[in-house]
Scaffold this motif. Structure first.
Motif, PDB file in Angstrom:
ATOM      1  N   MET A 294      71.484  68.836  28.992  1.00  0.00           N
ATOM      2  CA  MET A 294      72.827  69.240  28.604  1.00  0.00           C
ATOM      3  C   MET A 294      72.947  70.763  28.503  1.00  0.00           C
ATOM      4  N   PHE A 295      71.850  71.426  28.181  1.00  0.00           N
ATOM      5  CA  PHE A 295      71.890  72.873  27.997  1.00  0.00           C
ATOM      6  C   PHE A 295      71.555  73.636  29.273  1.00  0.00           C
ATOM      7  N   ARG A 296      71.144  72.928  30.327  1.00  0.00           N
ATOM      8  CA  ARG A 296      70.683  73.595  31.538  1.00  0.00           C
ATOM      9  C   ARG A 296      71.666  73.504  32.687  1.00  0.00           C
ATOM     10  N   GLU A 297      72.851  72.968  32.436  1.00  0.00           N
ATOM     11  CA  GLU A 297      73.836  72.847  33.506  1.00  0.00           C
ATOM     12  C   GLU A 297      74.291  74.233  33.950  1.00  0.00           C
ATOM     13  N   SER A 298      74.487  74.377  35.263  1.00  0.00           N
ATOM     14  CA  SER A 298      74.893  75.666  35.811  1.00  0.00           C
ATOM     15  C   SER A 298      76.344  75.970  35.452  1.00  0.00           C
ATOM     16  N   SER A 299      76.616  77.239  35.247  1.00  0.00           N
ATOM     17  CA  SER A 299      77.975  77.687  34.943  1.00  0.00           C
ATOM     18  C   SER A 299      78.053  79.181  35.233  1.00  0.00           C
ATOM     19  N   HIS A 300      79.295  79.682  35.272  1.00  0.00           N
ATOM     20  CA  HIS A 300      79.486  81.116  35.504  1.00  0.00           C
ATOM     21  C   HIS A 300      78.926  81.924  34.343  1.00  0.00           C
ATOM     22  N   ILE A 301      79.040  81.382  33.121  1.00  0.00           N
ATOM     23  CA  ILE A 301      78.507  82.090  31.954  1.00  0.00           C
ATOM     24  C   ILE A 301      76.990  82.219  32.065  1.00  0.00           C
ATOM     25  N   LYS A 302      76.328  81.129  32.491  1.00  0.00           N
ATOM     26  CA  LYS A 302      74.879  81.150  32.637  1.00  0.00           C
ATOM     27  C   LYS A 302      74.457  82.165  33.686  1.00  0.00           C
ATOM     28  N   GLU A 303      75.135  82.187  34.825  1.00  0.00           N
ATOM     29  CA  GLU A 303      74.781  83.132  35.879  1.00  0.00           C
ATOM     30  C   GLU A 303      74.966  84.574  35.420  1.00  0.00           C
ATOM     31  N   ALA A 304      76.086  84.824  34.706  1.00  0.00           N
ATOM     32  CA  ALA A 304      76.327  86.179  34.207  1.00  0.00           C
ATOM     33  C   ALA A 304      75.275  86.577  33.164  1.00  0.00           C
ATOM     34  N   PHE A 305      74.893  85.629  32.292  1.00  0.00           N
ATOM     35  CA  PHE A 305      73.901  85.922  31.259  1.00  0.00           C
ATOM     36  C   PHE A 305      72.538  86.229  31.881  1.00  0.00           C
ATOM     37  N   LEU A 306      72.148  85.455  32.892  1.00  0.00           N
ATOM     38  CA  LEU A 306      70.833  85.648  33.506  1.00  0.00           C
ATOM     39  C   LEU A 306      70.768  86.903  34.364  1.00  0.00           C
ATOM     40  N   ARG A 307      71.918  87.467  34.697  1.00  0.00           N
ATOM     41  CA  ARG A 307      71.910  88.733  35.432  1.00  0.00           C
ATOM     42  C   ARG A 307      71.561  89.919  34.527  1.00  0.00           C
ATOM     43  N   LEU A 308      71.656  89.711  33.223  1.00  0.00           N
ATOM     44  CA  LEU A 308      71.300  90.772  32.289  1.00  0.00           C
ATOM     45  C   LEU A 308      69.785  90.952  32.275  1.00  0.00           C
ATOM     46  N   PRO A 309      69.296  92.178  31.997  1.00  0.00           N
ATOM     47  CA  PRO A 309      67.846  92.372  31.843  1.00  0.00           C
ATOM     48  C   PRO A 309      67.297  91.498  30.721  1.00  0.00           C
ATOM     49  N   ILE A 310      66.043  91.119  30.826  1.00  0.00           N
ATOM     50  CA  ILE A 310      65.462  90.158  29.889  1.00  0.00           C
ATOM     51  C   ILE A 310      65.458  90.681  28.464  1.00  0.00           C
ATOM     52  N   ASP A 311      65.201  91.994  28.277  1.00  0.00           N
ATOM     53  CA  ASP A 311      65.183  92.506  26.911  1.00  0.00           C
ATOM     54  C   ASP A 311      66.578  92.583  26.313  1.00  0.00           C
ATOM     55  N   VAL A 312      67.595  92.817  27.152  1.00  0.00           N
ATOM     56  CA  VAL A 312      68.979  92.801  26.661  1.00  0.00           C
ATOM     57  C   VAL A 312      69.339  91.394  26.196  1.00  0.00           C
ATOM     58  N   ARG A 313      68.892  90.379  26.951  1.00  0.00           N
ATOM     59  CA  ARG A 313      69.150  88.998  26.531  1.00  0.00           C
ATOM     60  C   ARG A 313      68.500  88.703  25.190  1.00  0.00           C
ATOM     61  N   ILE A 314      67.240  89.109  25.045  1.00  0.00           N
ATOM     62  CA  ILE A 314      66.524  88.841  23.786  1.00  0.00           C
ATOM     63  C   ILE A 314      67.188  89.567  22.627  1.00  0.00           C
ATOM     64  N   ILE A 315      67.596  90.816  22.854  1.00  0.00           N
ATOM     65  CA  ILE A 315      68.256  91.581  21.781  1.00  0.00           C
ATOM     66  C   ILE A 315      69.571  90.925  21.394  1.00  0.00           C
ATOM     67  N   LEU A 316      70.345  90.470  22.381  1.00  0.00           N
ATOM     68  CA  LEU A 316      71.606  89.790  22.080  1.00  0.00           C
ATOM     69  C   LEU A 316      71.362  88.529  21.251  1.00  0.00           C
ATOM     70  N   ILE A 317      70.334  87.775  21.607  1.00  0.00           N
ATOM     71  CA  ILE A 317      70.019  86.554  20.858  1.00  0.00           C
ATOM     72  C   ILE A 317      69.655  86.901  19.413  1.00  0.00           C
ATOM     73  N   LEU A 318      68.852  87.949  19.229  1.00  0.00           N
ATOM     74  CA  LEU A 318      68.452  88.346  17.869  1.00  0.00           C
ATOM     75  C   LEU A 318      69.646  88.845  17.061  1.00  0.00           C
ATOM     76  N   VAL A 319      70.516  89.650  17.709  1.00  0.00           N
ATOM     77  CA  VAL A 319      71.700  90.169  17.001  1.00  0.00           C
ATOM     78  C   VAL A 319      72.604  89.031  16.568  1.00  0.00           C
ATOM     79  N   VAL A 320      72.852  88.088  17.470  1.00  0.00           N
ATOM     80  CA  VAL A 320      73.706  86.938  17.127  1.00  0.00           C
ATOM     81  C   VAL A 320      73.044  86.096  16.045  1.00  0.00           C
ATOM     82  N   SER A 321      71.707  85.989  16.064  1.00  0.00           N
ATOM     83  CA  SER A 321      70.998  85.223  15.029  1.00  0.00           C
ATOM     84  C   SER A 321      71.197  85.853  13.654  1.00  0.00           C
ATOM     85  N   PHE A 322      71.010  87.180  13.561  1.00  0.00           N
ATOM     86  CA  PHE A 322      71.220  87.856  12.276  1.00  0.00           C
ATOM     87  C   PHE A 322      72.665  87.710  11.813  1.00  0.00           C
TER      88      PHE A 322
END
Length: 738
Positions: A294-322
């Motif tokens: 259910m979480f692995r379905e392709s979408s435009h949001i997923k493609e846009a998110f994966l285009r970000l650098p890996i550390d930017v993705r991790i930082i975004l996840i941490l910021v949203v977590s806090f």
């Protein structure tokens, strides 16, 4: 549609489970097994009550006893006496303070004011003198100040006692002084108590009322305030047995009741949250069990998110977590406060706000889940994780910083400019709140910010000029040098670009020369090969004539033999010089006497010199000159140079052959007067097929000097050609051995 509903339900249960777990971790230590009287809030209040009870009730401050214990030391007397300087300095200070005021009174003819000022001044001067004359006088003054300070402290204690009894009115107490038997009772004790704590023989309540006092007194000799030395009042200490309690009747008529109610409501609310969280977790393991698909379905949001650098993705996840954890904590606290201080008027507004916060939390946790799963899949499925790491923003930033400091000066200056800009922003914000900071900010801007800005703008302007002229160089416009200003890295770069420009110009000149020589080479090779070949073809055709006489046939065969030998020599020389130029030739060095080698070469051509009407002059030592050389190759060099003189020397002139020792080197030179005008570049004579005979009437191949140059290079020597008018000189320098 069914899958989407299940996904939403799953995300909601995950959100509520996370919400309840966070509330459990933060609040369980305070509410799970504790009663209100075990809470940190009540324990802090109780400790505060005990401390103040000892100070205000059980062992109250006694001003009269404190005054009896006052002591004045010699050190305090000396400190008081010299607090404002020596006697002379203090008297001068008093006189300077009153001098202006007395003069003003005189100018205004106010005799009364003048008399009062003089009297006041003299009184202070007399007091200062007495300070230096008598220790008892100073001692009494210090004692009076301490007594005054004790009285002020006693008054503060009385006021503090009233506030204490009012603030902690919900506490009851009953204590007996173990040493004196004196009893202290609040007279509000009841049989029905919510809380009681006893202090018995093993753990009595110990009270010590010693205090430290200090004061600030107006300086009697100036308008500046100064500190009177600190002193301690050693009070009595005592042990007390008894108890403190909170009557049940205090639940309704004190702040204690509000706190007790708050704790009870909060505990009940948190228990409900935790129980519903457990139900949400159970649901996640049963009917709403999530599937990773259910979480692995392709979408435009997923493609846009994966285009970000890996550390930017991790930082975004941490910021949203806090952010999510902060929202969860805020929602929990606000719900408890609203339940405690329930207001029907604000119910709709409060409910709407909490729903918005819950929705944002729901979206945040969903983003964390999807982002984490997508990032993990991208790492797990990537053949080379190094690719993602190299595209990471921090990696590129570090790589950029590394490049920034390739030139340390530019790196340091860039960092300094960034620091100045950053501090300028902070300073501007501070200057908006304080006039003093604004003045400092203006000074810093004028003396630091403005010069740094001017320097930066000048450097940028200089960089733009360098870039523009570099672009002109790239387009082939190599006319003007870049102006070098100062000794900065940009100036060094400009100097390097100028050197590069000169190199490009030289390279272009060499390329043009190479193209010209290549064209001439092809032309000369074609001419020199075609001439004997044409003769061979012509005389071969003539030999086909059957009417030739034997003498004619013999003449034709002699011509064919000469032309064939000529063609063979040309081809062999061409192959040899090509092998030497490509480095495919080997030399065998051995110790050889160059004097003997030159003598042999000259001896082979003595007859040719006598027939050519040339006078040969030889200058060489009688002793041998040794060098490590390839004898056959070096013979070829000497022979070619001597043969050239036979071909190109003007008849009736002298030819000079010289061999001599110069330091550690051996120098062989041949000098003659050319029969042809030497109007070409002398250095080109060592090129292949270049001849002084531009009309190419002689039999030379044009490879003699080229072969000699290659052989000398193989021996790490040097061949130099010099021309002065028609005087032609070739010098060969080889390293000799002793």
């Amino acid at each position: 549609m069914k899958n989407k509903r299940k996904l939403l339900l799953t995300l909601f249960l995950i959100t509520w489970a996370v919400f309840s777990v966070v509330q459990f971790v933060k609040q369980a230590p305070n509410y799970l097994v504790k009663s209100y009287f075990q809470s940190d809030t009540f324990q802090s209040t109780k400790e505060n009550f005990i401390d103040q009870l000892g100070n205000y009730v059980l062992m109250p401050f006694d001003a009269d006893k404190a005054k009896e214990t006052i002591k004045v030391t010699q050190g305090e007397i000396e400190e008081y006496r010299y607090l404002y300087g020596t006697l002379t300095e203090q008297v001068e200070s008093i006189q300077s303070q009153y001098r202006g005021r007395i003069m003003e009174a005189e100018e205004s003819n106010d005799a009364t004011l003048k008399e009062l000022l003089v009297e006041e001044r003299d009184k202070k001067i007399d007091d200062i003198k007495k300070n230096f004359e008598s220790d008892d006088y100073v001692k009494e003054k210090i004692r009076k100040q301490k007594e005054q300070l004790i009285d002020e402290y006693a008054t503060e204690q009385e006021e503090g006692k009233k506030a204490f009894l009012n603030e902690f009115s919900y506490f009851s107490y009953h204590f007996v002084n173990v040493d004196t038997g004196e009893t202290f009772d609040s007279k509000t004790s009841q049989k029905s108590n919510l809380f009681t704590e006893n202090y018995g023989e093993k753990d009595p309540l110990i009270v010590n009322n010693s205090v430290h006092l200090n004061s600030y007194d107006d300086n009697p000799y100036s308008e500046v305030q100064n500190t009177i030395p600190e002193f301690q009042i050693d009070g009595a200490s005592g042990r007390f047995e008894g108890s403190i309690s909170v009557p049940k009747s205090m639940l309704s008529n004190s702040i204690f009741g509000t706190e007790y109610q708050y704790f009870t409501i909060a505990k009940t609310t948190y228990i409900i949250i935790w129980l519903t969280g457990i139900l949400a977790i159970v649901g996640l393991f049963t009917f709403a069990r999530p599937k990773m698909s259910m979480f692995r379905e392709s979408s435009h949001i997923k493609e846009a998110f994966l285009r970000l650098p890996i550390d930017v993705r991790i930082i975004l996840i941490l910021v949203v977590s806090f952010m999510s954890f902060g929202l969860i904590e805020y929602i929990g606290n606000s719900v408890i406060n609203h339940i405690l201080y329930f207001n029907p008027i604000n119910l709709i507004t409060f409910s709407f706000e909490q729903l918005v916060f819950l929705f944002v939390t729901f979206i945040s946790i969903a983003a964390i889940l999807f982002g984490t799963i997508w990032t993990w899949d991208s790492i797990k499925n990537e053949p080379k994780i190094e690719n993602q790491l190299q595209n990471a923003m921090l990696y590129r930033l570090a790589d950029g910083l590394k490049d920034l400091f390739l030139n340390r000066s530019i790196g340091v200056q860039s960092v300094a400019v960034l620091i100045i800009v950053f501090l300028a922003g902070i300073g501007f914000v501070g200057a908006m709140y304080s006039g003093e900071l604004l003045i400092i900010y203006i000074l810093l801007v004028f003396f630091i910010g403005l010069p740094a800005s001017i320097l930066l703008l000048r450097r940028i302007g200089y960089l733009n000029r360098i870039m523009q002229q570099t672009e002109d160089m790239a387009r082939g416009r190599l006319t003007n040098d870049i102006k070098v200003k100062g000794k900065s890295p940009l100036a060094k770069h400009a100097a390097n670009l100028n050197a590069l420009r000169e190199g490009v110009k030289k390279s272009m000149s060499e390329q043009a020369k190479s193209e010209r020589l290549k064209t001439e080479l092809i032309t000369n090779v074609s001419h020199d090969l075609r001439t004997p070949l044409t003769s061979i073809i012509t005389y071969t055709d003539l030999l086909k004539n059957p009417d030739l006489t034997d003498e004619q046939r013999k003449q034709y065969i002699d011509v064919l033999d000469k032309k064939s030998a000529r063609l063979k020599t040309l081809i062999e020389d061409l192959f040899e010089v090509s092998k030497m130029a490509s480095g495919n030739i080997e030399i065998t060095k051995q110790k050889l006497d160059l004097t003997q080698l030159v003598q042999q070469a000259i001896g082979e051509h003595e007859e040719a010199f006598s027939l050519s009407n040339l006078e040969l002059r030889i200058m060489m030592p009688d002793s041998p000159l040794y060098a490590y050389v390839d004898g056959q190759k070096m013979w070829r060099v000497i022979d070619n140079l001597i043969v050239n003189t036979l071909k190109y020397s003007l008849e009736g002139t002298r030819v000079y052959v010289t061999l001599k020792q110069l330091g550690s080197n051996i120098e062989f030179s041949v000098k003659n007067v050319s029969k042809y005008e030497l109007n070409e570049n002398v250095q080109e004579l060592t090129e292949r097929f270049k001849r002084a005979d531009a009309s190419r009437h002689t039999d030379g191949s044009g490879l003699g000097l080229a072969i000699a140059q290659s052989i000398v290079d193989l021996h790490n020597g040097r061949l130099a050609v010099e021309v002065d008018g028609d005087l032609f000189k070739v010098t060969v320098t080889i390293l000799g051995i002793s």
